[in-house]
Structures are given as structure tokens and as C-alpha cells.
Design an enzyme around this catalytic site. Structure first.
Site, PDB file in Angstrom:
ATOM      1  N   GLN A 115       0.807  -1.221   0.000  1.00 54.36           N
ATOM      2  CA  GLN A 115       0.000   0.000   0.000  1.00 54.36           C
ATOM      3  C   GLN A 115       0.838   1.269   0.000  1.00 54.36           C
ATOM      4  O   GLN A 115       0.307   2.357  -0.327  1.00 54.36           O
ATOM      5  CB  GLN A 115      -0.930  -0.010   1.212  1.00 54.36           C
TER       6      GLN A 115
ATOM      7  N   HIS B  13       0.911  -9.578   4.319  1.00 57.93           N
ATOM      8  CA  HIS B  13      -0.241  -8.688   4.160  1.00 57.93           C
ATOM      9  C   HIS B  13      -0.670  -8.711   2.705  1.00 57.93           C
ATOM     10  O   HIS B  13      -0.630  -7.713   1.999  1.00 57.93           O
ATOM     11  CB  HIS B  13       0.076  -7.259   4.604  1.00 57.93           C
TER      12      HIS B  13
ATOM     13  N   ASN C 252      -2.125 -10.846   8.240  1.00 58.91           N
ATOM     14  CA  ASN C 252      -3.109  -9.791   8.452  1.00 58.91           C
ATOM     15  C   ASN C 252      -4.440 -10.187   7.779  1.00 58.91           C
ATOM     16  O   ASN C 252      -4.464 -10.481   6.590  1.00 58.91           O
ATOM     17  CB  ASN C 252      -2.623  -8.478   7.847  1.00 58.91           C
ATOM     18  N   GLU C 253      -5.493 -10.161   8.595  1.00 59.42           N
ATOM     19  CA  GLU C 253      -6.856 -10.343   8.096  1.00 59.42           C
ATOM     20  C   GLU C 253      -6.992 -11.488   7.087  1.00 59.42           C
ATOM     21  O   GLU C 253      -7.379 -11.293   5.924  1.00 59.42           O
ATOM     22  CB  GLU C 253      -7.376  -9.045   7.466  1.00 59.42           C
TER      23      GLU C 253
ATOM     24  N   TYR D  28     -13.433  -1.360  12.324  1.00 63.04           N
ATOM     25  CA  TYR D  28     -13.801  -0.149  11.568  1.00 63.04           C
ATOM     26  C   TYR D  28     -15.255   0.247  11.711  1.00 63.04           C
ATOM     27  O   TYR D  28     -15.585   1.416  11.782  1.00 63.04           O
ATOM     28  CB  TYR D  28     -13.479  -0.341  10.074  1.00 63.04           C
TER      29      TYR D  28
ATOM     30  N   GLU E 129      -5.571  -1.855  13.862  1.00 66.12           N
ATOM     31  CA  GLU E 129      -6.117  -0.882  12.908  1.00 66.12           C
ATOM     32  C   GLU E 129      -7.473  -0.368  13.364  1.00 66.12           C
ATOM     33  O   GLU E 129      -8.354  -1.158  13.693  1.00 66.12           O
ATOM     34  CB  GLU E 129      -6.309  -1.514  11.518  1.00 66.12           C
TER      35      GLU E 129
ATOM     36  N   GLU F 269      -5.587   1.997  -1.393  1.00 67.48           N
ATOM     37  CA  GLU F 269      -6.653   1.349  -0.661  1.00 67.48           C
ATOM     38  C   GLU F 269      -7.263   0.207  -1.472  1.00 67.48           C
ATOM     39  O   GLU F 269      -8.475   0.137  -1.703  1.00 67.48           O
ATOM     40  CB  GLU F 269      -7.713   2.371  -0.250  1.00 67.48           C
ATOM     41  N   TRP F 270      -6.356  -0.722  -1.890  1.00 71.23           N
ATOM     42  CA  TRP F 270      -6.796  -1.917  -2.586  1.00 71.23           C
ATOM     43  C   TRP F 270      -7.718  -1.623  -3.775  1.00 71.23           C
ATOM     44  O   TRP F 270      -7.383  -0.763  -4.606  1.00 71.23           O
ATOM     45  CB  TRP F 270      -7.361  -2.916  -1.576  1.00 71.23           C
TER      46      TRP F 270
HETATM   47  N1  LIG Z   1     -10.334  -0.896   3.755  1.00 69.08           N
HETATM   48  N2  LIG Z   1      -9.643  -0.530   4.442  1.00 69.08           N
HETATM   49  C1  LIG Z   1      -8.731  -0.030   5.376  1.00 69.08           C
HETATM   50  C2  LIG Z   1      -7.747  -1.130   5.852  1.00 69.08           C
HETATM   51  C3  LIG Z   1      -6.828  -1.600   4.733  1.00 69.08           C
HETATM   52  O1  LIG Z   1      -6.143  -0.497   4.157  1.00 69.08           O
HETATM   53  C4  LIG Z   1      -5.822  -2.570   5.370  1.00 69.08           C
HETATM   54  O2  LIG Z   1      -4.835  -2.977   4.413  1.00 69.08           O
HETATM   55  C5  LIG Z   1      -6.529  -3.834   5.845  1.00 69.08           C
HETATM   56  O3  LIG Z   1      -5.649  -4.526   6.715  1.00 69.08           O
HETATM   57  C6  LIG Z   1      -7.867  -3.541   6.535  1.00 69.08           C
HETATM   58  O4  LIG Z   1      -8.917  -3.274   5.687  1.00 69.08           O
HETATM   59  C7  LIG Z   1      -8.514  -2.289   6.435  1.00 69.08           C
END
Ligand SMILES: N#[N+]C[C@@H]1[C@@H](O)[C@H](O)[C@@H](O)[C@@H]2O[C@H]12
Length: 445
Positions: free
Chosen positions: A18, A119, A164-165, A294, A351, A405-406
Site C-alpha cells: 500500500q 499482508h 493480516n486479516e 472499523y 487498525e 486502498e486496494w
Molecule cells: N479498507 N480498508 C482499510 C484497511 C486496509 O487499508 C488494510 O490494508 C486492511 O488490513 C484492513 O482493511 C482495512
């Protein structure tokens, strides 16, 4: 005004794909996100992380911002394709050299590195050769990568997060298809969840073996407040399933040694294939849990649904630019649930933050009162949870910088520092100055 405990730690974070950029520099291999972004139409404005925030070259400037904020910890991730460009075998020394520079500069600044080993940026070669996380072998390739990284950094990095997630990358990447690798296969998605958890469990003893007495290991899971749109049995059952899919499917094998029976029953023959001994590997004890929070989702039954129930929009309440409801009580509910139901030894809030439509004023300032209000309200709930005995050791705001942001590209700004992408200029937002005061006083007004 509330006072946080004396030893409470404050932080912020970014993640490799990112912010780093330098996607073709110093031997970095292709990642599945490079490939996904190169597919037209997958990312807003066809953007990518090829340049991002140019953190690879500007890390010293960004660490100076961390020092200005006064944070005690910094969350970042190590990009597997920088360390092992083809995912397995040859190690890229220039990749290790970059993280040496980053980690040594953090330590020099008195900031504790919290390193996430994965990640979402899987080396593309593993996707091509093994099918990525669909293949159990990828979990073992991850273990090899973890061994290389933790052997190299084990005496300097003491706080490790394996993944992560995993829920997000499993389901958004393999069921819904809006994340890399862009698969849309329910059975595959559920199978990847098991391989992510297996990878996590394989990594734990490796991290410990390559560390020292100060080494601590965890994983970061994502949590969303989930409420039924009505109290009908159908809506309640749909919400229970989504809680199972997004939360208990990961919490239970890690902290209770088995997948939740209700979800296993619901899945039927879609339940992932496992092998003898997997459950014990996944359940290896951790030192802490990383938790991301969030927003809230309000869930509605859908008779045609199997693995994903729809959420409905809640009218008349504040939403962020991501169209996420602002629901501070959910962070309290999540923290107290983890303490009550899973007896997690220690928690770090990794986060928490919000995207708003930030703009630069003519005097080069950025006013973001809504972000300050979001952070304040959530921190007040965090403080209440701590006061009720939740073992929360620290809080990190997402994110240090506006970043990629993906699937949303760069239009979503989560940073407490504004990034002017054409010039890569950083501007501390009002929320960053506010957070600096919170850290300095260890209080929230
Ligand atoms: N979307 N959004 C913000 C944030 C993202 O930028 C992060 O990479 C993830 O770990 C998680 O989803 C949250």
C-alpha cells in the site's frame, strides 16, 4: 477526559504493497497484487501500488513523521516478493537490506517495530506454480519464507504478526473476487482459509526458534459489529452465520482448537479438506491477538444465499467515504467479547480509522474534524473496555499515510498524514496533530 494506563502503547501503521512502491526495484519479484492491478477494471482508475507513497525511498522521512507523532510502536509488513522473488529458494539480499534500513531507523528513533509477515502480497510465482493459497504447499512455502526473515531480524524485531486479516484476503480474494488473485469460487475460498490458518500455525514455532526471550507472536484478525436487520429467526441466523464466517472461523481453531460446529454443519461438503495434526498446528499458543475494527454491518437473510448474506444500509447515521457506518460501540463490544469468550492473553488494536474526503487548504493544512471525532469516540469506547479489564496493551490508528486502498485505489484517504501523490509531499492533518497530543498526554479529551 480519560487517562490511559501508564504502560499503554500508541502506534500507527502502513503495509508494504500500500505504501512502498519501487515494485520493480532491487530484485523484488512480482506479487499477485501487481498482476491483479494490471488487469483493467479491477481497481478504481486502474491504479496500482507500483509507486504508491514511494515509501521505499522516503522511509526516513516517514519515520521522522512517526517521531513527530511520538508513537511507541509502528506496524508494517514485510513483502515476501522482496525477500524471495519467486516465493521459494533464492533470497534477495537487496530486499533484506531495505528492511534492515527501515528496522534500524525505527530502533534508532526509539520506535518498536511490529512486523506483519504477510499482508496479501503473495509472490506471483507461487500463484502460477502452485495455485497460490488454494494449495496446501503454499503454507509450507510461507514457513520457509518466515524462517529466512526471522533468522535475519529475530534479534531486532520482537513483535511478529504472522498474517493480516486472513478472512478478507481469503473471501474477497477468492469468493467475491475484488481482491487479488480475483477468484470467484466459494469452495476454493473456504479451502484457502484453512491453508492461511495452517501457514499461521507453521510460522509460530519458527518465529520463536529464531527469536529470543523478548519475542512475541500473534496474528491480526478483522472484526465488524454484526447485527440482524430484524429479530426474525432468519435474519438472526444469517447474522450468526456471518459472525461464524468472519470471526469464529478464525478465532475458534486458534484459541479453541477446532472450527465452529455450526459453520461446519452449514458448509456441508464445502468444508475445507484438512489433515491429521492440522488442528494442533493451528492452535499453537500465541502471546497476543492483533485486532482491526472499523464499522458495523447490519445483516439480512437472503433465501438464495449460501456463503455470504447481504448487509443493508442504515439510514440517518454517519458514514465514512467507504460508506461504512460510524459505530464506536462496536469496538467496545469486540474487545469485551474477545476477553469474555476467548480469554485472549493480550490484545493490540492494530487498525482503527476512517476515510474522509480530505482536502489541502491554501495554507497547506488539512482540516479533518470528522476523523478526529471518529478516533475520539472509538478511543473513549476502548478506554471503557480497558477499565472493565480487557488486556489491551496498545492502539494503532490506521493509517500513518494516505495510501493505496486496494480495489478503491487512492481515492480513499485513511491517513493522519495527507499524501499529495503527484509530488509525494506529506502534510500532517489536524488529526495527526490531535493524535500527537493524545500520545503526549496519554489522555483523550
Ligand atoms: N479498507 N480498508 C482499510 C484497511 C486496509 O487499508 C488494510 O490494508 C486492511 O488490513 C484492513 O482493511 C482495512
Amino acid at each position: 477526559m480519560v487517562q490511559f494506563p501508564e504502560q499503554f502503547r500508541w502506534g500507527t501503521g502502513t503495509y508494504s504493497y500500500q505504501v512502498e512502491g519501487a515494485a520493480h526495484e532491487d530484485g523484488r519479484g512480482e506479487s499477485i497484487w501487481d498482476r491483479f492491478c494490471a488487469t483493467p477494471g479491477t481497481i478504481v482508475n486502474n491504479e496500482s501500488g507500483l509507486v504508491a507513497c514511494d515509501h521505499y525511498h522516503r522511509y526516513a522521512e516517514d519515520i521522522a513523521l512517526l517521531k513527530q507523532l511520538g508513537v511507541q510502536m509502528y506496524h508494517f509488513s514485510i513483502a515476501w516478493p522482496r525477500i524471495m522473488p519467486t516465493g521459494r529458494g533464492p533470497v534477495n539480499q537487496l530486499g533484506l537490506d531495505f528492511y534492515d534500513r527501515l528496522v534500524d531507523a525505527l530502533l534508532e528513533a526509539g520506535i518498536e517495530p511490529f512486523a506483519t509477515l504477510y499482508h496479501w502480497d503473495l509472490p506471483q510465482a507461487l500463484q502460477d506454480e502452485l495455485g497460490g493459497w488454494a494449495n496446501r504447499e503454499t503454507a509450507y512455502a510461507f514457513a520457509e519464507y518466515v524462517d529466512v526473515v526471522t533468522k535475519h531480524f529475530g534479534s531486532r524485531i520482537h513483535n511478529w504478526l504472522t498474517l493480516n486479516e486472513p478472512a478478507v484476503t481469503a473471501f474477497e480474494g477468492h469468493e467475491i473476487g475484488i481482491h487479488a488473485p480475483g477468484a470467484r469460487d466459494v469452495r476454493l475460498a473456504w479451502q484457502t482459509t484453512h491453508h492461511f490458518l495452517l501457514a499461521h500455525g507453521l510460522a509460530v514455532p519458527i518465529i520463536r526458534a529464531n527469536g529470543d526471550e523478548k519475542t512475541r507472536v500473534g496474528i491480526t484478525l478483522n472484526f465488524t459489529q454484526l447485527d440482524p436487520v430484524s429479530d426474525t429467526p432468519e435474519d438472526v441466523a444469517a447474522t450468526r452465520f456471518m459472525d461464524g464466517k468472519m470471526h469464529r472461523w478464525f478465532l475458534d481453531p486458534i484459541f479453541r482448537g477446532a472450527y465452529p460446529a455450526d459453520v461446519v454443519k452449514h458448509l456441508g461438503d464445502y468444508v475445507p479438506k484438512t489433515e491429521t495434526g492440522d488442528a494442533e498446528i493451528i492452535a499453537r499458543p500465541l502471546d497476543f491477538l492483533g485486532a482491526n475494527y472499523y464499522t458495523r454491518s447490519v445483516i439480512k437473510h437472503d433465501p438464495t444465499a449460501f456463503s455470504e448474506y447481504p448487509s443493508v444500509d442504515v439510514e440517518g447515521v454517519e458514514h465514512t467515504e467507504m460508506d461504512w457506518e460510524v459505530y464506536p460501540r462496536g469496538i467496545y463490544n469486540m474487545l469485551t467479547r474477545l476477553h469474555r469468550e476467548y480469554a485472549v492473553p493480550r490484545i493490540y488494536l492494530v487498525e482503527n480509522g476512517a476515510a474522509f474526503a480530505d482536502a489541502v487548504n491554501p495554507d497547506d493544512t488539512v482540516d479533518d474534524p470528522r476523523r478526529i471525532a471518529y478516533l475520539r469516540e472509538h478511543l473513549l469506547q476502548v478506554h471503557t473496555a480497558i477499565a472493565e479489564g480487557v488486556p489491551l496493551a496498545g492502539y494503532s490508528v490506521w493509517a500513518l499515510l494516505d495510501n493505496f486502498e486496494w480495489s478503491e485505489g487512492y481515492r480513499m484517504r485513511f491517513g493522519i498524514v495527507y499524501v499529495d501523490y503527484p509530488t509525494q509531499k506529506r502534510i500532517m492533518k489536524a488529526s495527526g496533530h490531535w493524535y500527537q497530543k493524545v500520545i503526549a498526554s496519554n489522555t483523550v479529551h
